[in-house]
Write an enzyme that holds these catalytic residues in place. Sequence first.
Site, PDB file in Angstrom:
ATOM      1  CD  GLU A   1      -2.637  -1.508   2.441  1.00  0.00           C
ATOM      2  OE1 GLU A   1      -2.671  -0.625   3.307  1.00  0.00           O
ATOM      3  OE2 GLU A   1      -3.186  -2.606   2.587  1.00  0.00           O
TER       4      GLU A   1
ATOM      5  CD  GLU B   1      -4.288  -8.100   2.297  1.00  0.00           C
ATOM      6  OE1 GLU B   1      -5.177  -7.413   2.831  1.00  0.00           O
ATOM      7  OE2 GLU B   1      -3.088  -7.778   2.300  1.00  0.00           O
TER       8      GLU B   1
END
Length: 381
Positions: A150, A279
């Site tokens: 991220e 995820e």
Amino acid sequence: MRTRLLLAAVVVTLVAAACLRIPATRAGLSFGYAVDPAALADDAAYAGAVAADAGVVTPENHMKWSLVHPAPGTYDFAAADSIVASAAAQGQHVRGHVLVWHRQLPAWLTEREWTRAELVDVLRDHVHTVVGHFRDEFPGVVRQWDVVNEAFHADGTRRSTIWQDVIGDDYLELAFRFAHEADPDAQLFYNDFYDHGLVAAEAALEGLPSGVGATAGRSSCDDVPKCTATRSLVEGLVARDVPIHGVGFQGHVLGTAPADYRELASWVEPLGLSWAVTELDVALLTAQGSDPVALDAQADAYESIVTDCLESDACDTVVVWGVDDAHSWIPGTTGGLLGHATLRDAQGVPKPAYVRLLGLLAADDLEQGPTAGSSVGDTFG
Ligand code: G3I
């Protein structure tokens, strides 16, 4: 005696056939879950589900900085080791998660000033120690690492983090190089989320314009600023021979009509890299937990994303973020607004999405024939 043995064999075959691991492996897919060490140790049904379904596991939290590196120079691998040992005993592989992120950092790291040289030293020590620990203690088990998580804001600009602000743009390159030095055999991933719900929620919190994430109708990387920024980053890393092997598309789907992941990730394979769904979960409104229409739409979403991976030559891994709804981050993070995001309900009972994936993987297995897939335990090709 012979009849009893035969019966036992039939029962074992039926039970295995009703779980995801064998059909996934035969379909060439490394399928698994993000796991929690306490649940693995204390909850037999949870551990049984992981054994039955997973060829790969990811520690949901227990390889993150605040847990493995709680004080300067002090490392605590006990909980992470218990996950990796359990995986090794089951013939599963592990996706290591995560070496560089802006969350779950210890106070000793975030609450003092660092020079660039000091922080590079701390980063090098952390990555070498963590990756080196698992390479030495469990050779060959932690096959993949999410090296950086991220790095971008929703609008594609670099996220302001301790790594970005103190070290600068090249912290990513350094992290990948350090991880490769520590384990030259590990596959190293950049990992991020591009789905509309989460990107829009984060954009709103940051005061950025919403509508910037991928949706069913907008799956081109060109239309998602964070995706185009990732593509530029990864192209640059590849051009400079930085050791990167894959891109993780997290897959936190809020709502039930996901983007076309194959299209979103179509730029990865031409760079010679792989992509993975790292995820995956599909959140519903809390009130929709037993709504058959919502559960069917959720099954559609799971099926769509897993199909995208199966149909891509560059994707062989799907990790669902939580084993069951009782062990999912979604309710806690959304103040109870959303939930029911995994494949099993809070009692561990498989939901329609689980049954759908079972059918999908079994059908894929049949199409490919019995010799096409790899054998159980040989999940990363
Ligand atoms: O372990 C403590 C416990 O001792 C304490 O009593 C409790 C009280 O709040 O907190 C517990 O820690 C929580 C931890 O999860 C374990 O449950 C943290 O507060 C909580 O913040 C943490 O949340 C995790 C989150 O990352 C942190 O940002 C979620 O479980 C985890 O699923 C989530 O995972 C991230 C991925 O790593 C990266 N991609 C996004 C994904 C979802 O946010």
